[in-house]
Scaffold this motif. Structure first.
Motif, short mmCIF file in Angstrom:
data_model
loop_
_atom_site.label_atom_id
_atom_site.label_comp_id
_atom_site.label_asym_id
_atom_site.label_seq_id
_atom_site.Cartn_x
_atom_site.Cartn_y
_atom_site.Cartn_z
N THR A 198 0.75 -1.04 0.27
CA THR A 198 -0.13 0.23 -0.22
C THR A 198 0.48 1.30 -0.14
O THR A 198 0.49 1.78 0.11
CB THR A 198 -0.68 -0.24 1.04
N LYS A 199 2.21 1.00 -0.56
CA LYS A 199 2.75 2.19 -0.45
C LYS A 199 3.26 2.99 0.78
O LYS A 199 3.34 4.22 0.31
CB LYS A 199 3.11 3.20 -1.44
N ASP A 244 5.29 3.64 4.87
CA ASP A 244 6.47 4.04 5.27
C ASP A 244 7.33 2.72 5.59
O ASP A 244 6.48 2.09 6.44
CB ASP A 244 6.71 5.05 5.31
#
Length: 277
Positions: free
Chosen positions: A183-184, A186
């Motif tokens: 889900t991109k 961090d």
């Protein structure tokens, strides 16, 4: 920016320690086992200073860690007290080498995905093999597969079930990282704040678990120590019971429900925390 310049092959201990054991490594919450924090990092640097003078790669050192881990499980198949004693020795050796492989990689600037993958293979296979070995050890004489199949199946199945939940419990942390990557989000920092569950009943139960941290006993070090304690119980008190191998059999039958509880609690804690946000 990462320093990619070559470093000397014969560093001093101070030079090696500054690069191979930085504070961000020593202060990791989850990736650093208590034995490494307490004493193994103080020893590993002396081994690493010798390793970096050789041609062995960091991944080669990880290979030695994997073999040491598998030797823990193999040792538990040795009857009597000496099998668990040997398992404890190999568990300490595994953790010592586990410290060294990362130190070699950091010094040589060779850290990469392959090394992380091999490290995961080492710990996943070791801890599942050890769980299975604890179940097989509780059977006793392996010839009983033919004469007492019910007893053999009971403890072999318990060991296999223990291995499943040990693996699942370990995999939950990796599932978090995979889900965040997909889900991109961090990279999740390895810190107390990132793992915190600060409110509600889940937070209260998690804080209470700190006083009885049974969820932390499924590492190879703890499993080896528990196996030794079980063997000592059988040695000194086994004659007081009608059941053979009372310590070993009691151990696996206690570990299985605790592993299920620990895995369920781990799942709930992840869902209640900010790790997937």
């Amino acid at each position: 920016m990462t320093d990619t310049s070559p470093r000397p092959q014969r560093p001093t201990l101070a030079e090696l320690r500054a690069v191979a054991q930085p504070p961000e490594v020593r202060n990791r919450k989850n990736a650093e086992h208590w034995s490494a924090q307490l004493y193994l990092r103080h020893i590993s640097i002396y081994i690493t200073v010798l390793l970096v003078r050789t041609r062995i790669s960091a991944n080669g050192v990880t290979g030695l860690m994997i073999l040491s881990g598998w030797a823990i499980a193999a040792s538990l198949l040795i009857p009597g007290i000496w099998g668990p004693v040997l398992a404890v020795v190999f568990s300490q050796l595994q953790m010592l080498i586990d410290c060294c492989d990362g130190e070699v990689a950091r010094w040589r600037n060779t850290m990469g995905a392959k090394g992380i993958f091999l490290d995961k293979v080492g710990h996943y296979t070791t801890e599942s093999f050890v769980a299975i070995a604890i179940g097989l050890r509780a059977i006793g004489d392996l010839n009983r597969f033919g004469t007492e199949p019910g007893i053999a199946f009971k403890y072999a199945f318990a060991g296999a079930l223990l291995a499943v939940f040990v693996l699942l419990n370990k995999a939950l942390n990796d599932m978090v990282h995979v889900s965040r990557a997909f889900t991109k989000l961090d990279k999740l920092p390895d810190s107390k704040e990132a793992m915190a569950v600060n409110s509600g009943m889940v937070g209260t139960l998690r804080n209470a678990a700190k006083f009885v941290p049974f969820h932390r006993i499924y590492h190879s070090v703890e499993l080896a120590l528990l196996s030794l304690a079980a063997a000592l119980f059988t040695l000194f008190f086994g004659g007081m019971f009608d059941t053979e191998l009372v310590g070993e059999r009691g151990l696996v039958m206690i570990l299985v429900p605790l592993s299920i509880l620990a895995t369920a609690g781990h799942f709930v804690a992840i869902m209640a925390s900010k790790r997937l946000r």
